[in-house]
Enzyme design. Sequence first.
Site, PDB file in Angstrom:
ATOM      1  N   GLY A  16      37.541  36.932  28.041  1.00 48.37           N
ATOM      2  CA  GLY A  16      37.314  35.822  28.674  1.00 48.37           C
ATOM      3  C   GLY A  16      36.755  36.372  29.978  1.00 48.37           C
ATOM      4  O   GLY A  16      35.704  35.523  30.568  1.00 48.37           O
ATOM      5  N   CYS A  36      46.853  40.292  35.130  1.00 42.93           N
ATOM      6  CA  CYS A  36      46.053  41.174  35.708  1.00 42.93           C
ATOM      7  C   CYS A  36      46.219  41.482  37.340  1.00 42.93           C
ATOM      8  O   CYS A  36      45.591  42.215  37.815  1.00 42.93           O
ATOM      9  CB  CYS A  36      44.489  40.847  35.526  1.00 42.93           C
ATOM     10  SG  CYS A  36      44.293  39.177  36.031  1.00 42.93           S
TER      11      CYS A  36
HETATM   12  N1  PLP Z   1      40.492  33.250  32.635  1.00 39.69           N
HETATM   13  C1  PLP Z   1      41.677  32.758  32.395  1.00 39.69           C
HETATM   14  C2  PLP Z   1      41.896  31.274  32.887  1.00 39.69           C
HETATM   15  C3  PLP Z   1      42.748  33.805  32.182  1.00 39.69           C
HETATM   16  O1  PLP Z   1      43.887  33.358  32.050  1.00 39.69           O
HETATM   17  C4  PLP Z   1      42.284  34.976  31.621  1.00 39.69           C
HETATM   18  C5  PLP Z   1      43.237  36.009  31.239  1.00 39.69           C
HETATM   19  O2  PLP Z   1      44.440  35.946  31.681  1.00 39.69           O
HETATM   20  C6  PLP Z   1      40.780  35.347  31.938  1.00 39.69           C
HETATM   21  C7  PLP Z   1      39.833  34.188  32.090  1.00 39.69           C
HETATM   22  C8  PLP Z   1      40.468  36.679  31.254  1.00 39.69           C
HETATM   23  O3  PLP Z   1      40.384  36.767  30.024  1.00 39.69           O
HETATM   24  P1  PLP Z   1      40.504  38.085  29.300  1.00 39.69           P
HETATM   25  O4  PLP Z   1      41.849  38.700  29.439  1.00 39.69           O
HETATM   26  O5  PLP Z   1      39.938  37.900  27.633  1.00 39.69           O
HETATM   27  O6  PLP Z   1      39.586  39.318  29.976  1.00 39.69           O
END
Ligand code: PLP
Length: 380
Positions: free
Chosen positions: A74, A326
């Site tokens: 993402g 994160c």
């Molecule tokens: N966007 C949202 C709303 C998310 O909740 C997350 C991950 O928690 C991401 C982007 C990032 O995705 P990824 O963990 O696949 O990098």
Amino acid sequence: MPSQSKIYLDHAATTPLDGGVFNLMAPYFSGVFGNPSSQHFCGREAANAVTSARDKMAVALGISPAELYFTGGGTEADNLGIKGIAQANAGRGRHIVVSAIEHPAVIESALDARAYGVEVTFVNPDENGVITPSAVADAMRADTSLVAVMSANNETGVIQPIEEIYNIVKGRGAYLWCDCVQSAGMLPMSRFPADGFALSAHKFYGPKGAGAACIKKGVRFLRQMSGGHQERGLRGGTINTPAIVGMAEALSLSLKRAEEDSVRIAALRDLFESEVVNQIDGVTVNGGGAERLPSHSNLSFEGCEGQNIVFLLDLNGVATSTGAACSSGATTPSHVLTAMGLGEARVKSAVRFTFGRNNTAEEVERAVGILKKVISAIRG
Ligand code: PLP
């Protein structure tokens, strides 16, 4: 998965890989190992699997296969969409509008896009965590090229009025980017019309490190990964065959069972919330006044620190988080709850509980009991 006695209530951070999806991926790790870009039978075999996965995913999303760009998750999809569109359109639009409750993948991409000469305006939500269409309209300027509002927030689960926002954005000739990472696989994509959106497989019981930027035909954007010719020259890097096969299967499976899962998961979440509010004093539901994803419950506990609650729940076998995975571990308070205008005490005492496919009512009851003891220990 955690052992039987442990309770996993952090599905917004990640979900376990579905067993059937794993089985489907398995042959592509070693048996069918070719590089899909190779010009021989091994490559063709892998390329055929990627083509089938792309078609399957496009059907599930209601888009053309040519509008899908596979990424490493993402975060990368958001980077490609926000920076790619901002850079390609910087000549005609020097302004982008971003909701203040976005994931850091969007916020940081927007801030980095300033290198292309664009200005960024952030839009705050109302006290329920909703980005109102009128706030978006007010923030837009004649030179706005791009607006970014997520489908549903990762901390509160609050679903955003994307259809109305899309109409405003299109009426002003700009593009709408919608981070659909939290809602994909749970809610139909038709609820979130946009010029481009981001997906991440590990949020819908697929593999980690796999995602997609879905960018509609005619939307001008530039690659953000310099390298090979993969993904029509717009995302260089060897194609991750097993992950893509798994992501496509996980998405179609999730969407097939979404209605039934949503009802069951919402019932567990509602049971949890009502029990917690009934049994523990001084609890407030953040975003409770808005439509939310069935999975999310974000609660503040008067007189407590969210970090302490998460720590003690963990010691007692319950996995939760104070916010985005994160950023958990960071001591900065949630930018989402802060933007909603909740006071500092309420922001710092918040914990996110997110329910999933494998949770049971027995687990909910047990989690409430443990939480009650944890809160009284902290307050005691
Ligand atoms: N966007 C949202 C709303 C998310 O909740 C997350 C991950 O928690 C991401 C982007 C990032 O995705 P990824 O963990 O696949 O990098």
